[in-house]
Motif scaffolding. Structure first.
Motif, PDB file in Angstrom:
ATOM      1  N   VAL A 113       0.022  -1.339  -0.002  1.00  0.00           N
ATOM      2  CA  VAL A 113      -0.286  -0.314   0.204  1.00  0.00           C
ATOM      3  C   VAL A 113       0.714   0.933   0.443  1.00  0.00           C
ATOM      4  CG1 VAL A 113      -2.050  -0.713   1.157  1.00  0.00           C
ATOM      5  CG2 VAL A 113      -0.021  -0.672   2.931  1.00  0.00           C
ATOM      6  N   HIS A 114       2.062   0.759   0.337  1.00  0.00           N
ATOM      7  CA  HIS A 114       2.790   2.235   0.338  1.00  0.00           C
ATOM      8  C   HIS A 114       3.091   3.392  -1.239  1.00  0.00           C
ATOM      9  CE1 HIS A 114       6.354   5.198   1.552  1.00  0.00           C
ATOM     10  NE2 HIS A 114       6.822   4.719   0.107  1.00  0.00           N
ATOM     11  N   PRO A 115       2.821   4.573  -1.119  1.00  0.00           N
ATOM     12  CA  PRO A 115       2.229   5.329  -2.133  1.00  0.00           C
ATOM     13  C   PRO A 115       3.761   5.872  -2.638  1.00  0.00           C
ATOM     14  CG  PRO A 115       2.435   6.910   0.077  1.00  0.00           C
ATOM     15  CD  PRO A 115       2.365   5.335  -0.117  1.00  0.00           C
ATOM     16  N   PHE A 116       4.325   4.552  -3.451  1.00  0.00           N
ATOM     17  CA  PHE A 116       5.725   4.548  -3.898  1.00  0.00           C
ATOM     18  C   PHE A 116       5.502   6.295  -5.455  1.00  0.00           C
ATOM     19  CE2 PHE A 116       6.085   0.862  -2.809  1.00  0.00           C
ATOM     20  CZ  PHE A 116       7.137   0.779  -2.444  1.00  0.00           C
ATOM     21  N   PRO A 117       6.334   6.456  -5.647  1.00  0.00           N
ATOM     22  CA  PRO A 117       6.106   7.519  -6.772  1.00  0.00           C
ATOM     23  C   PRO A 117       5.710   6.932  -8.169  1.00  0.00           C
ATOM     24  CG  PRO A 117       8.808   7.823  -6.077  1.00  0.00           C
ATOM     25  CD  PRO A 117       7.899   6.753  -5.183  1.00  0.00           C
ATOM     26  N   ALA A 118       5.240   7.567  -8.797  1.00  0.00           N
ATOM     27  CA  ALA A 118       5.011   6.352  -9.654  1.00  0.00           C
ATOM     28  C   ALA A 118       5.634   6.645 -10.884  1.00  0.00           C
ATOM     29  CB  ALA A 118       3.380   7.601 -10.635  1.00  0.00           C
ATOM     30  N   ALA A 119       6.452   5.666 -11.689  1.00  0.00           N
ATOM     31  CA  ALA A 119       7.095   5.522 -12.552  1.00  0.00           C
ATOM     32  C   ALA A 119       8.397   5.809 -12.333  1.00  0.00           C
ATOM     33  CB  ALA A 119       6.604   6.161 -13.667  1.00  0.00           C
ATOM     34  N   ALA A 120       8.819   6.351 -10.990  1.00  0.00           N
ATOM     35  CA  ALA A 120      10.201   6.590 -10.252  1.00  0.00           C
ATOM     36  C   ALA A 120      11.352   4.634 -10.552  1.00  0.00           C
ATOM     37  CB  ALA A 120      10.048   6.965  -9.346  1.00  0.00           C
ATOM     38  N   PHE A 121      10.817   4.326 -11.092  1.00  0.00           N
ATOM     39  CA  PHE A 121      12.138   2.724 -11.034  1.00  0.00           C
ATOM     40  C   PHE A 121      12.610   2.345 -12.257  1.00  0.00           C
ATOM     41  CE2 PHE A 121      10.780   3.772  -6.816  1.00  0.00           C
ATOM     42  CZ  PHE A 121      12.211   3.671  -5.968  1.00  0.00           C
ATOM     43  N   ASP A 122      13.617   2.191 -12.606  1.00  0.00           N
ATOM     44  CA  ASP A 122      13.902   0.760 -13.480  1.00  0.00           C
ATOM     45  C   ASP A 122      13.946  -0.515 -12.990  1.00  0.00           C
ATOM     46  OD1 ASP A 122      15.348   3.197 -15.970  1.00  0.00           O
ATOM     47  OD2 ASP A 122      16.612   3.723 -14.031  1.00  0.00           O
ATOM     48  N   PRO A 136      -1.513 -10.270  -2.795  1.00  0.00           N
ATOM     49  CA  PRO A 136      -0.364 -10.259  -3.844  1.00  0.00           C
ATOM     50  C   PRO A 136      -0.687  -9.089  -4.980  1.00  0.00           C
ATOM     51  CG  PRO A 136      -0.738 -12.362  -4.039  1.00  0.00           C
ATOM     52  CD  PRO A 136      -1.609 -12.458  -2.946  1.00  0.00           C
ATOM     53  N   VAL A 137      -2.089  -9.373  -5.642  1.00  0.00           N
ATOM     54  CA  VAL A 137      -2.070  -9.030  -6.754  1.00  0.00           C
ATOM     55  C   VAL A 137      -2.153  -7.144  -6.641  1.00  0.00           C
ATOM     56  CG1 VAL A 137      -4.282  -8.972  -8.291  1.00  0.00           C
ATOM     57  CG2 VAL A 137      -3.372 -10.519  -8.025  1.00  0.00           C
ATOM     58  N   ALA A 138      -2.544  -7.067  -5.189  1.00  0.00           N
ATOM     59  CA  ALA A 138      -2.868  -5.045  -5.135  1.00  0.00           C
ATOM     60  C   ALA A 138      -1.566  -4.813  -5.155  1.00  0.00           C
ATOM     61  CB  ALA A 138      -3.088  -5.124  -3.986  1.00  0.00           C
ATOM     62  N   ALA A 139      -0.637  -6.083  -4.052  1.00  0.00           N
ATOM     63  CA  ALA A 139       0.815  -5.730  -3.594  1.00  0.00           C
ATOM     64  C   ALA A 139       1.833  -5.637  -5.263  1.00  0.00           C
ATOM     65  CB  ALA A 139       1.269  -6.821  -2.796  1.00  0.00           C
ATOM     66  N   ASN A 142       0.604  -2.231  -7.071  1.00  0.00           N
ATOM     67  CA  ASN A 142       1.396  -1.026  -6.270  1.00  0.00           C
ATOM     68  C   ASN A 142       2.563  -1.157  -6.766  1.00  0.00           C
ATOM     69  OD1 ASN A 142       1.068   1.151  -5.126  1.00  0.00           O
ATOM     70  ND2 ASN A 142       2.079   0.342  -3.662  1.00  0.00           N
ATOM     71  N   ILE A 143       3.608  -1.800  -7.379  1.00  0.00           N
ATOM     72  CA  ILE A 143       4.818  -2.704  -7.311  1.00  0.00           C
ATOM     73  C   ILE A 143       4.580  -1.675  -8.999  1.00  0.00           C
ATOM     74  CG2 ILE A 143       6.664  -3.841  -7.777  1.00  0.00           C
ATOM     75  CD1 ILE A 143       5.666  -4.788  -4.683  1.00  0.00           C
ATOM     76  N   ALA A 144       4.145  -2.405 -10.093  1.00  0.00           N
ATOM     77  CA  ALA A 144       3.834  -2.245 -10.480  1.00  0.00           C
ATOM     78  C   ALA A 144       3.875  -0.596 -11.495  1.00  0.00           C
ATOM     79  CB  ALA A 144       3.071  -2.761 -11.385  1.00  0.00           C
ATOM     80  N   GLY A 145       3.477   0.192 -10.803  1.00  0.00           N
ATOM     81  CA  GLY A 145       2.532   1.475 -11.057  1.00  0.00           C
ATOM     82  C   GLY A 145       4.482   1.957 -10.597  1.00  0.00           C
ATOM     83  N   ALA A 146       5.143   2.043  -9.677  1.00  0.00           N
ATOM     84  CA  ALA A 146       5.893   2.034  -9.420  1.00  0.00           C
ATOM     85  C   ALA A 146       7.555   2.346 -10.491  1.00  0.00           C
ATOM     86  CB  ALA A 146       7.310   1.434  -7.718  1.00  0.00           C
ATOM     87  N   ILE A 202      -0.543 -14.470 -10.652  1.00  0.00           N
ATOM     88  CA  ILE A 202      -0.475 -13.088 -10.222  1.00  0.00           C
ATOM     89  C   ILE A 202      -0.162 -12.008 -11.028  1.00  0.00           C
ATOM     90  CG2 ILE A 202       0.341 -12.144  -7.999  1.00  0.00           C
ATOM     91  CD1 ILE A 202      -0.248 -14.413  -7.033  1.00  0.00           C
ATOM     92  N   LEU A 203       0.915 -11.921 -11.721  1.00  0.00           N
ATOM     93  CA  LEU A 203       1.837 -11.311 -11.791  1.00  0.00           C
ATOM     94  C   LEU A 203       0.830 -10.846 -12.934  1.00  0.00           C
ATOM     95  CD1 LEU A 203       5.261 -11.791 -11.933  1.00  0.00           C
ATOM     96  CD2 LEU A 203       3.618 -10.940 -10.268  1.00  0.00           C
ATOM     97  N   LYS A 204       0.098 -11.701 -13.908  1.00  0.00           N
ATOM     98  CA  LYS A 204      -0.414 -11.459 -15.060  1.00  0.00           C
ATOM     99  C   LYS A 204      -1.591 -10.938 -14.765  1.00  0.00           C
ATOM    100  CE  LYS A 204      -3.365 -13.009 -19.094  1.00  0.00           C
ATOM    101  NZ  LYS A 204      -3.359 -14.358 -19.793  1.00  0.00           N
ATOM    102  N   THR A 205      -2.558 -10.446 -13.865  1.00  0.00           N
ATOM    103  CA  THR A 205      -3.448 -10.056 -13.202  1.00  0.00           C
ATOM    104  C   THR A 205      -3.041  -8.622 -12.822  1.00  0.00           C
ATOM    105  OG1 THR A 205      -4.502 -12.078 -12.757  1.00  0.00           O
ATOM    106  CG2 THR A 205      -5.203  -9.794 -12.086  1.00  0.00           C
ATOM    107  N   ALA A 206      -1.848  -8.135 -12.078  1.00  0.00           N
ATOM    108  CA  ALA A 206      -1.111  -7.212 -11.885  1.00  0.00           C
ATOM    109  C   ALA A 206      -0.661  -6.008 -12.722  1.00  0.00           C
ATOM    110  CB  ALA A 206      -0.134  -7.515 -10.847  1.00  0.00           C
ATOM    111  N   GLY A 207      -1.002  -6.696 -14.389  1.00  0.00           N
ATOM    112  CA  GLY A 207       0.016  -5.957 -14.879  1.00  0.00           C
ATOM    113  C   GLY A 207       1.249  -6.496 -15.646  1.00  0.00           C
ATOM    114  N   PHE A 208       1.619  -7.457 -15.241  1.00  0.00           N
ATOM    115  CA  PHE A 208       3.104  -7.487 -15.582  1.00  0.00           C
ATOM    116  C   PHE A 208       3.243  -8.736 -17.244  1.00  0.00           C
ATOM    117  CE2 PHE A 208       4.351  -6.516 -11.360  1.00  0.00           C
ATOM    118  CZ  PHE A 208       5.042  -5.982 -11.700  1.00  0.00           C
TER     119      PHE A 208
END
Length: 283
Positions: A113-122, A136-139, A142-146, A202-208
């Motif tokens: 749930v941490h509000p990471f800055p969007a698209a900030a990491f390679d 894990p899907v939500a997690a 959230n990581i994908a958004g970072a 899980i990863l496909k549903t999360a957007g990977f």
């Protein structure tokens, strides 16, 4: 303390453990934990393929070994380690400072749930730190958004218990003949991402996309000799003796001593272990 940490309610028990006694034990024995899994470290780093200018996120960084590895490789970028454990993060900060790694940072956070800055990491990496999410899907969403578009997620996770001799040996010994309950497949815990089909879903549903799992088998080190390893294992898993009478406790400790002695070599106590290196891409 947990009260100052934003945690998804579903992760409250994990936060209580890692920001409590369990995390404190890991912090106290940081060198031992790092040495235990050292043989798997090159697999994670090779898969991550970090460049000198990368911005790296380390999920469940613990005492910071992987974050420091990332900071060294991304010398012109930065590495951010996040973890639930304040005790482990104190060790991580101390070690990064001692090594002069000014591009390594650490934040106490629930990555779900941490509000990471969007698209900030390679690249986002994790050494056995992503198996504990209640959702894990939500997690991973959230990581994908970072991650920036095209950014990479690389994780090292345990394969199934049946493929990890260390886990079976220790738990069978400390069970002392009892039939102990086993967690449901996919439940948060060390083997929460052991099933490749579940990981892909899980990863496909999360957007990977471009999801790949590569198996590795290596020896894990647990102590200089059987006595040394026994002290460490009892400190980590001694809770499994709860509910045993004196005879049961003696049997459990004797059984643990026997398996540790059987795995003692000139180089210490070693057990077989198996992991997956998981790679995925944010499109």
């Amino acid at each position: 303390m947990i009260s100052t940490l934003r945690v998804d309610p579903a992760n409250t028990e994990q936060a209580r453990a890692w920001d409590g006694q369990e995390g404190a034990y890991w912090a106290e024995h940081a060198d031992r934990y790092d040495r235990a899994i050292r043989a798997h470290r090159p697999h994670l780093l090779a898969a991550a393929g970090m460049s000198a200018t990368d911005q790296v996120l380390d999920i469940g960084c613990g005492t910071g070994q992987t974050t420091r590895d990332a900071a060294l490789r991304a010398s012109g970028g930065r590495a951010l380690g996040v973890d639930l454990s304040a005790a482990m993060l104190r060790v991580a900060r101390q070690r990064a400072a001692a090594e002069g790694l000014h591009n390594a940072e650490f934040v106490q956070a629930d990555a779900q749930v941490h509000p990471f800055p969007a698209a900030a990491f390679d690249v986002a990496v994790s050494r056995t730190g992503t198996m504990f999410f209640a959702d894990p899907v939500a997690a991973f969403r959230n990581i994908a958004g970072a991650l920036r578009p095209g950014g990479r997620l690389v994780q090292l996770v345990w394969q199934a218990p049946a493929d990890n001799e260390w886990f079976l040996s220790f738990t069978r010994a400390l069970a002392a003949g009892r039939s102990l309950p086993t967690p449901s497949p996919g439940a948060p815990g060390p083997f929460g991402l052991a099933d490749p089909d579940r990981v892909r879903a899980i990863l496909k549903t999360a957007g990977f996309t471009d999801i790949e799992l590569e198996p590795h088998s290596e020896a894990m080190w647990f102590g200089e000799d059987a006595d040394d390893a026994e002290r460490f294992i009892l400190g980590m898993l001694g809770w499994m003796l709860d509910g045993l009478d004196d005879a049961g406790r003696r049997r459990a400790i004797d059984d643990l001593s026997a398996t540790l002695t059987a795995h003692e070599t000139a180089g210490g106590v070693h057990y077989a272990s198996a992991t997956w290196t998981i790679r995925a891409t944010r499109p």
